[in-house]
Write an enzyme that holds these catalytic residues in place. Structure first.
Site, mmCIF file in Angstrom:
data_model
loop_
_atom_site.group_PDB
_atom_site.id
_atom_site.type_symbol
_atom_site.label_atom_id
_atom_site.label_comp_id
_atom_site.label_asym_id
_atom_site.label_seq_id
_atom_site.Cartn_x
_atom_site.Cartn_y
_atom_site.Cartn_z
ATOM 1 N N PRO A 83 -1.594 -1.270 5.363
ATOM 2 C CA PRO A 83 -2.062 -0.223 6.927
ATOM 3 C C PRO A 83 -1.132 1.106 6.809
ATOM 4 O O PRO A 83 -0.954 1.839 7.249
ATOM 5 C CB PRO A 83 -2.385 -0.979 7.705
ATOM 6 C CG PRO A 83 -1.543 -2.538 8.178
ATOM 7 C CD PRO A 83 -1.556 -2.245 6.447
ATOM 8 N N GLY A 84 -0.208 0.806 6.151
ATOM 9 C CA GLY A 84 1.074 1.482 6.328
ATOM 10 C C GLY A 84 2.217 1.599 6.992
ATOM 11 O O GLY A 84 3.276 2.498 7.172
ATOM 12 N N ALA A 85 2.804 0.400 7.240
ATOM 13 C CA ALA A 85 3.771 0.447 8.031
ATOM 14 C C ALA A 85 4.896 0.618 6.930
ATOM 15 O O ALA A 85 6.166 1.066 7.741
ATOM 16 C CB ALA A 85 4.244 -1.355 8.437
ATOM 17 N N ASP A 112 -2.972 3.488 -2.132
ATOM 18 C CA ASP A 112 -4.518 1.863 -1.582
ATOM 19 C C ASP A 112 -5.577 1.856 -1.500
ATOM 20 O O ASP A 112 -5.700 2.808 -2.339
ATOM 21 C CB ASP A 112 -3.856 1.309 -0.697
ATOM 22 C CG ASP A 112 -3.664 0.168 -0.481
ATOM 23 O OD1 ASP A 112 -2.832 -0.513 -0.208
ATOM 24 O OD2 ASP A 112 -4.915 -0.228 -0.620
ATOM 25 N N ASP A 129 -6.437 2.901 -7.491
ATOM 26 C CA ASP A 129 -6.626 1.642 -7.506
ATOM 27 C C ASP A 129 -5.742 2.029 -9.019
ATOM 28 O O ASP A 129 -5.708 3.022 -9.738
ATOM 29 C CB ASP A 129 -8.315 0.911 -8.618
ATOM 30 C CG ASP A 129 -7.579 -0.064 -9.532
ATOM 31 O OD1 ASP A 129 -6.285 -0.611 -9.240
ATOM 32 O OD2 ASP A 129 -8.537 -1.103 -9.171
ATOM 33 N N VAL A 130 -3.919 1.241 -8.732
ATOM 34 C CA VAL A 130 -3.259 1.581 -9.284
ATOM 35 C C VAL A 130 -3.623 0.869 -10.925
ATOM 36 O O VAL A 130 -2.638 1.507 -11.828
ATOM 37 C CB VAL A 130 -1.561 0.954 -9.148
ATOM 38 C CG1 VAL A 130 -1.698 1.191 -7.965
ATOM 39 C CG2 VAL A 130 -1.537 -0.501 -9.075
ATOM 40 N N ASP A 154 4.393 -3.420 -2.216
ATOM 41 C CA ASP A 154 3.814 -4.505 -1.414
ATOM 42 C C ASP A 154 2.358 -5.069 -1.904
ATOM 43 O O ASP A 154 1.905 -5.543 -0.513
ATOM 44 C CB ASP A 154 4.208 -4.444 -0.188
ATOM 45 C CG ASP A 154 4.123 -5.923 0.693
ATOM 46 O OD1 ASP A 154 4.696 -7.258 0.705
ATOM 47 O OD2 ASP A 154 3.912 -5.360 1.640
ATOM 48 N N LYS A 194 6.110 -7.149 -4.376
ATOM 49 C CA LYS A 194 6.541 -8.473 -4.239
ATOM 50 C C LYS A 194 5.300 -9.460 -5.365
ATOM 51 O O LYS A 194 5.181 -8.540 -6.333
ATOM 52 C CB LYS A 194 5.364 -8.182 -2.424
ATOM 53 C CG LYS A 194 4.581 -9.807 -2.378
ATOM 54 C CD LYS A 194 3.724 -10.215 -2.365
ATOM 55 C CE LYS A 194 2.812 -8.858 -1.223
ATOM 56 N NZ LYS A 194 2.477 -8.602 0.274
HETATM 57 C C1 LIG Z 1 -0.355 -6.504 2.154
HETATM 58 S S1 LIG Z 1 -0.576 -5.556 1.969
HETATM 59 C C2 LIG Z 1 0.571 -4.162 1.953
HETATM 60 C C3 LIG Z 1 1.124 -3.730 3.428
HETATM 61 C C4 LIG Z 1 2.021 -2.734 4.014
HETATM 62 N N1 LIG Z 1 3.875 -2.782 2.823
HETATM 63 C C5 LIG Z 1 2.252 -2.096 4.725
HETATM 64 O O1 LIG Z 1 3.446 -2.659 5.822
HETATM 65 O O2 LIG Z 1 1.569 -1.705 5.871
HETATM 66 C C6 LIG Z 1 -1.117 -5.122 -0.089
HETATM 67 C C7 LIG Z 1 -2.128 -4.314 0.023
HETATM 68 O O3 LIG Z 1 -2.481 -4.201 -1.428
HETATM 69 C C8 LIG Z 1 -3.217 -3.168 -1.940
HETATM 70 N N2 LIG Z 1 -3.822 -3.402 -3.653
HETATM 71 C C9 LIG Z 1 -3.980 -4.927 -4.300
HETATM 72 N N3 LIG Z 1 -4.959 -4.124 -5.288
HETATM 73 C C10 LIG Z 1 -4.400 -2.865 -4.935
HETATM 74 C C11 LIG Z 1 -4.456 -1.743 -7.047
HETATM 75 N N4 LIG Z 1 -5.108 -2.615 -7.926
HETATM 76 N N5 LIG Z 1 -4.420 -0.559 -6.826
HETATM 77 C C12 LIG Z 1 -3.595 -0.416 -5.169
HETATM 78 N N6 LIG Z 1 -3.583 -0.919 -3.867
HETATM 79 C C13 LIG Z 1 -4.213 -2.713 -3.765
HETATM 80 C C14 LIG Z 1 -4.646 -3.920 -0.839
HETATM 81 O O4 LIG Z 1 -5.277 -3.383 -0.178
HETATM 82 C C15 LIG Z 1 -3.793 -3.890 0.196
HETATM 83 O O5 LIG Z 1 -3.481 -3.228 1.125
#
Ligand SMILES: C[S@@+](CC[C@H](N)C(=O)[O-])C[C@H]1O[C@@H](n2cnc3c(N)ncnc32)[C@H](O)[C@@H]1O
Length: 246
Positions: A83-85, A112, A129-130, A154, A194
């Site tokens: 969510p953006g932390a 994201d 999507d990356v 992350d 990560k």
């Molecule tokens: C653990 S959360 C990240 C938390 C973030 N670092 C923060 O501090 O708010 C992992 C995120 O990876 C995103 N994610 C997973 N696969 C992805 C992809 N292929 N492309 C973009 N984002 C992706 C998910 O949607 C999720 O919001």
């Protein structure tokens, strides 16, 4: 709604499930255990007190305090930013909102699959999507000078609970970023991402060592001890051509 659920939904507008609605629907025994631990977690309390969108902010804060990854003026690409932390931390540390008028102004671009609420000083590309090549075309257009000094990830795919499969899926996301690094990360740049520990971790570490002068495996205090989560910190990228600045 009663008891801990009501409390959690009131306390945790920015939780890992990205939305109190999702939290409030989760009511299995395992979810109750998760919630009890969540409510006791000092990092959850600190995130609330310091207005971070989720507890993961403290992972990046700790790593940055120890390894000085972020400084005013740097350009940060934050993959899996919702969510953006982490983006909040990056905005503060690179002075992306210009809060320190005497310091260089950096930039933060977050990407994201999910929507991310606006944040002063950050630009968000979402949903994106990356693993889709067109996302990296947009990223290059949005990064100042087309390059980042620091690449953060992350990202976490939806976990299946099958450890090997989840590990493989996350490694594959990391490899997508590593493959794109020559086109978006500047020479001397940093890559922090990560992973979940598993059979391909050592192999990945070797791959990184070919492209970065220094590679460390790190686990900040906010990363739960019982979790397979680990971070790779690779610094001094050898392959990016130039800083892309100016
Ligand atoms: C653990 S959360 C990240 C938390 C973030 N670092 C923060 O501090 O708010 C992992 C995120 O990876 C995103 N994610 C997973 N696969 C992805 C992809 N292929 N492309 C973009 N984002 C992706 C998910 O949607 C999720 O919001």
């Amino acid at each position: 709604m009663t008891g801990p659920w009501k409390l959690a939904c009131a306390l945790l507008p920015w939780r890992g499930l990205h939305g109190s609605g999702q939290l409030c629907r989760a009511r299995s025994g395992a979810d109750h255990q998760w919630l009890a631990r969540h409510l006791r977690d000092p990092f959850v309390k600190a995130a609330k007190a310091e207005c971070y969108r989720c507890r993961s902010a403290f992972k990046l804060l700790a790593l940055d305090d120890k390894y000085q990854l972020l400084r005013p003026g740097l350009r940060v690409l934050d993959c899996g930013a919702a969510p953006g932390a982490w983006s909040q931390v990056a905005v503060q540390r690179v002075n992306a909102a210009g809060a320190d008028s005497g310091a260089a102004i950096g930039s933060v671009l977050g990407v994201d699959l999910l929507h991310i609420s606006p944040l002063k000083g950050a630009t968000f590309l979402c949903p994106a999507d990356v693993t889709d090549p067109s996302t990296f075309q947009r990223i290059r257009e949005l990064l100042p000078g087309g390059r980042a000094d620091v690449l953060l990830s992350d990202m976490a795919p939806n976990a299946t609970g099958i450890r090997q499969l989840d590990h493989d899926k996350l490694i594959s996301l990391c490899l997508t970023l590593l493959a794109q690094a020559p086109t978006i990360l500047c020479c001397g740049g940093t890559f922090l991402f990560k992973t979940w520990a598993g059979s391909q971790s050592q192999w990945l570490q070797k791959q990184l060592a070919e492209d970065f002068r220094s590679v460390r495996v790190v686990k900040p205090a906010a990363s739960r001890k019982d979790s397979a989560e680990l971070y790779f910190l690779a610094t001094q990228y050898r392959r990016g051509k130039d800083s892309g600045k100016g």
